[in-house]
Design a protein around this motif. Structure first.
Motif, mmCIF file in Angstrom:
data_model
loop_
_atom_site.group_PDB
_atom_site.id
_atom_site.type_symbol
_atom_site.label_atom_id
_atom_site.label_comp_id
_atom_site.label_asym_id
_atom_site.label_seq_id
_atom_site.Cartn_x
_atom_site.Cartn_y
_atom_site.Cartn_z
ATOM 1 N N ARG A 133 0.832 -1.199 0.000
ATOM 2 C CA ARG A 133 0.000 0.000 0.000
ATOM 3 C C ARG A 133 0.870 1.254 0.000
ATOM 4 O O ARG A 133 2.023 1.241 0.431
ATOM 5 N N TRP A 134 0.289 2.324 -0.494
ATOM 6 C CA TRP A 134 1.004 3.588 -0.622
ATOM 7 C C TRP A 134 0.807 4.442 0.630
ATOM 8 O O TRP A 134 -0.316 4.568 1.135
ATOM 9 N N ILE A 135 1.902 5.019 1.121
ATOM 10 C CA ILE A 135 1.850 5.905 2.276
ATOM 11 C C ILE A 135 2.603 7.193 1.949
ATOM 12 O O ILE A 135 3.383 7.250 0.985
ATOM 13 N N ILE A 136 2.364 8.222 2.743
ATOM 14 C CA ILE A 136 3.154 9.446 2.659
ATOM 15 C C ILE A 136 4.368 9.291 3.560
ATOM 16 O O ILE A 136 4.242 8.913 4.728
ATOM 17 N N VAL A 137 5.551 9.563 3.022
ATOM 18 C CA VAL A 137 6.793 9.459 3.780
ATOM 19 C C VAL A 137 6.964 10.728 4.606
ATOM 20 O O VAL A 137 7.113 11.822 4.064
#
Length: 464
Positions: A133-137
């Protein structure tokens, strides 16, 4: 269903809510179609840069606002960098923050222009795929905020008049990732800010297309004057068959025109300093580009009118679909697919077709995804009707609503991840209907916590 505050590192997923054949009714909460889930990635006031303070809506200040996610949100572009040696998929999401409504943003509704000038602008966010899944770093290398405080350089025929540098990115509305590796941000109508920010002086410093390197956090934004000065709604970028840079631009407002810029030189950083600006005329199912004189950049709208260009019904969104070599455009007129002769974006004419069928209502954004689908965002501008504003997914000549925004919110654009498995969408200005205020919003989405105002947000939609 009441949504509680969640940690952004492990976002809660909203269970699917059954959509009837008609759109879901307006509700304080948002909802997804069966088979879809929603995660919240970032909200107004959340940290963008590493030095951002915790969000306290009762004690906002300019310095902190210039490091936090802005009040309004509209997705401008998704920039995909070259593959990394570690094999981790990454991207940079550019989000425009066009407006700040004092009644909704500040306790008591008393405007604070200096703070508002830092709450508008743009955010660049590092995205990374972890565990599927995509997350904000948090504190990512390219993460940055652009506001009214930023210095910008100038390029093109108007650079001498503006001088070598001007202050401020003002009222950005959208943008595009370019094939030559840069990011374009489109400045909208600066006039609503004129009375709020009198120290900004000359209005001619705003209303331009702004270009920067999204992967270099120290890059200086450049106001590209050859693309014309007018209140812009959005942009799309492509490369012509012979390798030149092509930029399409939509003008904000009723009777807005569609413009195209074609560079003289090859598509590369710096190419937008010199080229030809044209305006679109539509007739008999065809679009023809009308070249404008060199001086048209200073007042492109008037030049388009004099050339006999076609005024459109509130154009809002643009995207270049590289899979099918066509320009997508949307507004109060619905969604159009403009296919250039020979598939060349620099061709003199285009065939005009429709996307997604009829009955989609007002549309504020359009985007093609890697799987050949088209994402269309509903637009209400705070006017609350019987149905929630939707995110449409158009495929095979049919559009289905996969998401419904909370009360008074619009879908401020959507883009898909490089593999098409995740859709990032902006939920803009929830609760900001007529008569609402910071203390009495129409909804408190997404937290539904006492004393917390509603907050524009970027969400991720996935199947499952």
């Amino acid at each position: 269903m009441i949504l509680r505050r969640t940690l952004l590192a492990t976002p809660a997923l909203l269970p699917a809510v059954a959509f009837a054949q008609s759109l879901p009714p307006v509700a304080q909460d948002d909802s997804t179609a069966p088979g879809w889930r929603r995660a919240t990635l970032i909200r107004w006031g959340d940290r963008v840069t590493f030095d951002a303070p915790p969000f306290d809506p009762a004690r906002l200040d300019a310095e902190g606002a210039g490091t936090q996610f802005g009040w309004d949100a509209r997705i401008a572009a998704l920039v995909v960098p070259p593959p990394a040696a570690d094999g981790v998929r990454r991207a940079v999401l550019a989000v425009a923050h066009p407006t700040v409504n004092p009644a909704m943003a500040f306790p008591g509704g008393v405007d604070r222009p200096e703070v508002a000038s830092r709450m508008q602008g743009a955010s660049l966010l590092n995205l990374e795929q972890q565990g599927g899944r995509w997350i904000i770093v948090d504190g990512g290398f390219q993460a940055r905020r652009l506001t009214a405080a930023n210095l910008c350089s100038t390029s093109g025929p108007g650079a001498e008049i503006l001088g070598g540098a001007v202050r401020g990115l003002l009222a950005p509305t959208g943008g595009a990732a370019t094939p030559w590796g840069t990011l374009l941000l489109t400045e909208g109508d600066p006039s609503p800010w004129a009375g709020r920010l009198p120290e900004f002086g000359r209005g001619e410093a705003y209303g331009w297309a702004v270009e920067l390197d999204p992967l270099e956090p120290q890059s200086i934004p450049v106001k590209q004057t050859a693309l014309g000065r007018f209140p812009k709604a959005d942009a799309a970028a492509a490369a012509s068959r012979d390798g030149r840079a092509v930029v399409f631009l939509a003008e904000q407002g009723a009777g807005g025109y569609l413009f195209r810029f074609v560079s003289e030189g090859p598509a590369a950083p710096g190419a937008l300093a010199l080229g030809t600006l044209a305006a679109a005329r539509m007739q008999g199912g065809r679009l023809t580009w009308l070249a404008l004189p060199p001086a048209a950049y200073a007042n492109a709208s008037e030049a388009a009118r004099q050339a006999g260009a076609t005024a459109m019904d509130r154009p809002q969104g643009l995207d270049w679909d590289a899979r099918t070599n066509r320009l997508l455009a949307c507004g109060d007129f619905g969604a159009l697919a403009l296919t250039p002769d020979g598939g060349d974006p620099a061709a003199d004419s285009m065939a005009v077709g429709r996307v997604g069928g009829q009955g989609l209502g007002r549309l504020g954004s359009v985007s093609a995804d890697p799987r050949g689908r088209v994402l269309l965002g509903g637009l209400g501008d705070g006017v609350v009707g019987a149905s929630a504003q939707p995110l449409w997914l158009a495929e095979g000549g049919r559009a289905n609503a996969i998401y419904a925004a909370p009360r008074a919110a619009d879908v401020g654009g959507a883009v898909a991840s490089p593999d098409g498995g995740t859709i990032f969408a902006a939920v803009r200005r929830p609760g900001a209907e007529q008569g609402a205020s910071f203390n009495r919003p129409a909804t408190r989405w997404p937290e539904f916590a006492a004393g917390q105002p509603p907050r524009s947000a970027i969400i991720a939609l996935t199947r499952g």
